[in-house]
Design a protein around this motif. Structure first.
Motif, mmCIF file in Angstrom:
data_model
loop_
_atom_site.group_PDB
_atom_site.id
_atom_site.type_symbol
_atom_site.label_atom_id
_atom_site.label_comp_id
_atom_site.label_asym_id
_atom_site.label_seq_id
_atom_site.Cartn_x
_atom_site.Cartn_y
_atom_site.Cartn_z
ATOM 1 N N ARG A 5 0.504 -0.793 0.220
ATOM 2 C CA ARG A 5 -0.352 0.218 -0.055
ATOM 3 C C ARG A 5 0.837 1.643 0.307
ATOM 4 N NH1 ARG A 5 -3.754 -3.490 3.942
ATOM 5 N NH2 ARG A 5 -2.604 -1.683 5.134
ATOM 6 N N ARG A 6 2.155 1.469 0.852
ATOM 7 C CA ARG A 6 2.668 2.550 0.488
ATOM 8 C C ARG A 6 3.422 2.245 -0.386
ATOM 9 N NH1 ARG A 6 3.759 0.968 6.058
ATOM 10 N NH2 ARG A 6 6.275 0.027 5.401
ATOM 11 N N LEU A 7 4.017 1.244 -1.510
ATOM 12 C CA LEU A 7 4.893 1.775 -2.450
ATOM 13 C C LEU A 7 3.835 2.578 -3.317
ATOM 14 C CD1 LEU A 7 6.691 1.324 -4.386
ATOM 15 C CD2 LEU A 7 5.394 -1.393 -4.908
ATOM 16 N N LEU A 8 2.494 1.411 -3.498
ATOM 17 C CA LEU A 8 0.941 2.472 -4.331
ATOM 18 C C LEU A 8 0.803 3.690 -4.149
ATOM 19 C CD1 LEU A 8 -1.279 -0.329 -4.638
ATOM 20 C CD2 LEU A 8 0.932 -0.417 -6.431
ATOM 21 N N LEU A 9 0.780 3.874 -2.895
ATOM 22 C CA LEU A 9 0.447 5.356 -2.646
ATOM 23 C C LEU A 9 1.879 6.250 -3.797
ATOM 24 C CD1 LEU A 9 -1.262 7.359 -0.772
ATOM 25 C CD2 LEU A 9 0.953 7.238 0.944
ATOM 26 N N ARG A 86 -0.278 0.164 -14.031
ATOM 27 C CA ARG A 86 -0.298 -0.716 -14.218
ATOM 28 C C ARG A 86 1.008 -0.524 -15.180
ATOM 29 N NH1 ARG A 86 -2.104 -5.303 -16.706
ATOM 30 N NH2 ARG A 86 -0.620 -5.096 -18.821
ATOM 31 N N ALA A 87 1.195 1.116 -16.119
ATOM 32 C CA ALA A 87 2.772 1.487 -15.982
ATOM 33 C C ALA A 87 4.089 1.746 -15.492
ATOM 34 C CB ALA A 87 2.342 2.485 -16.831
ATOM 35 N N LEU A 88 2.766 2.224 -14.235
ATOM 36 C CA LEU A 88 3.626 2.510 -12.979
ATOM 37 C C LEU A 88 5.009 1.800 -12.416
ATOM 38 C CD1 LEU A 88 2.140 5.797 -11.251
ATOM 39 C CD2 LEU A 88 4.743 5.783 -12.466
ATOM 40 N N LEU A 89 4.257 0.144 -12.658
ATOM 41 C CA LEU A 89 4.569 -1.019 -11.913
ATOM 42 C C LEU A 89 5.705 -1.544 -12.751
ATOM 43 C CD1 LEU A 89 1.536 -2.699 -10.183
ATOM 44 C CD2 LEU A 89 3.750 -2.194 -8.709
ATOM 45 N N GLU A 90 5.469 -1.239 -13.689
ATOM 46 C CA GLU A 90 7.018 -1.778 -15.028
ATOM 47 C C GLU A 90 7.844 -0.912 -14.258
ATOM 48 O OE1 GLU A 90 6.434 -4.668 -16.549
ATOM 49 O OE2 GLU A 90 4.854 -5.632 -15.975
ATOM 50 N N MET A 95 9.399 -1.346 -9.638
ATOM 51 C CA MET A 95 10.743 -2.774 -9.890
ATOM 52 C C MET A 95 11.532 -2.996 -8.503
ATOM 53 S SD MET A 95 10.495 -4.151 -13.708
ATOM 54 C CE MET A 95 11.760 -3.375 -14.189
ATOM 55 N N ALA A 96 11.797 -1.503 -8.494
ATOM 56 C CA ALA A 96 12.854 -2.021 -7.455
ATOM 57 C C ALA A 96 12.133 -0.721 -6.182
ATOM 58 C CB ALA A 96 14.099 -0.075 -7.102
ATOM 59 N N GLY A 97 11.426 -0.248 -5.920
ATOM 60 C CA GLY A 97 9.955 -0.435 -4.543
ATOM 61 C C GLY A 97 9.570 -2.349 -4.589
ATOM 62 N N LEU A 98 9.073 -3.118 -5.710
ATOM 63 C CA LEU A 98 8.789 -4.121 -5.619
ATOM 64 C C LEU A 98 10.448 -4.934 -4.771
ATOM 65 C CD1 LEU A 98 6.636 -4.562 -8.708
ATOM 66 C CD2 LEU A 98 5.750 -4.622 -6.221
ATOM 67 N N ARG A 99 11.305 -4.670 -5.838
ATOM 68 C CA ARG A 99 12.499 -5.917 -4.738
ATOM 69 C C ARG A 99 12.472 -5.177 -3.810
ATOM 70 N NH1 ARG A 99 15.021 -4.080 -10.053
ATOM 71 N NH2 ARG A 99 15.767 -2.794 -8.774
ATOM 72 N N SER A 100 12.448 -3.923 -3.203
ATOM 73 C CA SER A 100 12.684 -3.798 -1.622
ATOM 74 C C SER A 100 11.725 -4.858 -0.970
ATOM 75 C CB SER A 100 12.467 -2.000 -1.266
ATOM 76 O OG SER A 100 11.163 -1.838 -1.582
#
Length: 156
Positions: A5-9, A86-90, A95-100
């Motif tokens: 949720r923090r990443l999406l925000l 969708r675009a921001l997650l790519e 991707m760095a946020g997801l890796r973290s």
């Protein structure tokens, strides 16, 4: 889920409190769009891994999982907001946020337009589902053998 949720925000540049768990009521004073996040399903992949730490007397169980997470946007331009997500997650930042968070998003559904009539007006709403690859980790204490209950049966 808090980390996601923090990443999406952060990725969507929304004000604090605009990305929340789906089980919370909508804010009474909402002036802009908001996003909800909910885990829909989790499927375990393969066998769990176990690691024993003798110094800390703990066992850690790690299970690889694929979770489906439903993300919904409400308010003005909800559909465009989900397309942007969708675009921001790519993106590199996504991707760095997801890796973290130690996870990846191997797939996303197309954005669904769920706009409809609510009460006397129209509510803009859109949804995407993310498939998230992550580890579910549980750490448990290992009791000393001296603390274990021992039951002895003798045969006559």
């Amino acid at each position: 889920m808090t980390g996601l949720r923090r990443l999406l925000l952060r990725l969507l540049s929304l004000p604090d409190g605009s990305v929340r768990a789906a089980d919370q009521a909508a804010p009474a004073d909402r002036h802009g769009p908001f996003v909800t996040v909910r885990i829909v399903t989790t499927v375990e992949i393969g066998q769990a891994r176990r690691v024993f730490d003798g110094a800390r007397e703990t066992e850690t169980i790690m299970q690889a999982c694929l979770s489906t997470v439903s993300v919904q946007a409400f308010g003005t331009n909800a559909y465009a907001l989900m397309q942007k997500l969708r675009a921001l997650l790519e993106s590199s930042a996504g991707m760095a946020g997801l890796r973290s968070l130690h996870c990846t998003v191997p797939s996303m559904t197309p954005v669904r337009n769920l706009t409809g009539v609510i009460g006397a007006g129209i509510e803009e709403r859109a949804n995407i589902d993310l498939t998230i690859n992550h580890d579910h980790i549980v750490e448990i204490d290992q009791r000393h053998i001296a603390e274990a209950e021992v039951i002895v049966h003798t045969e006559h």
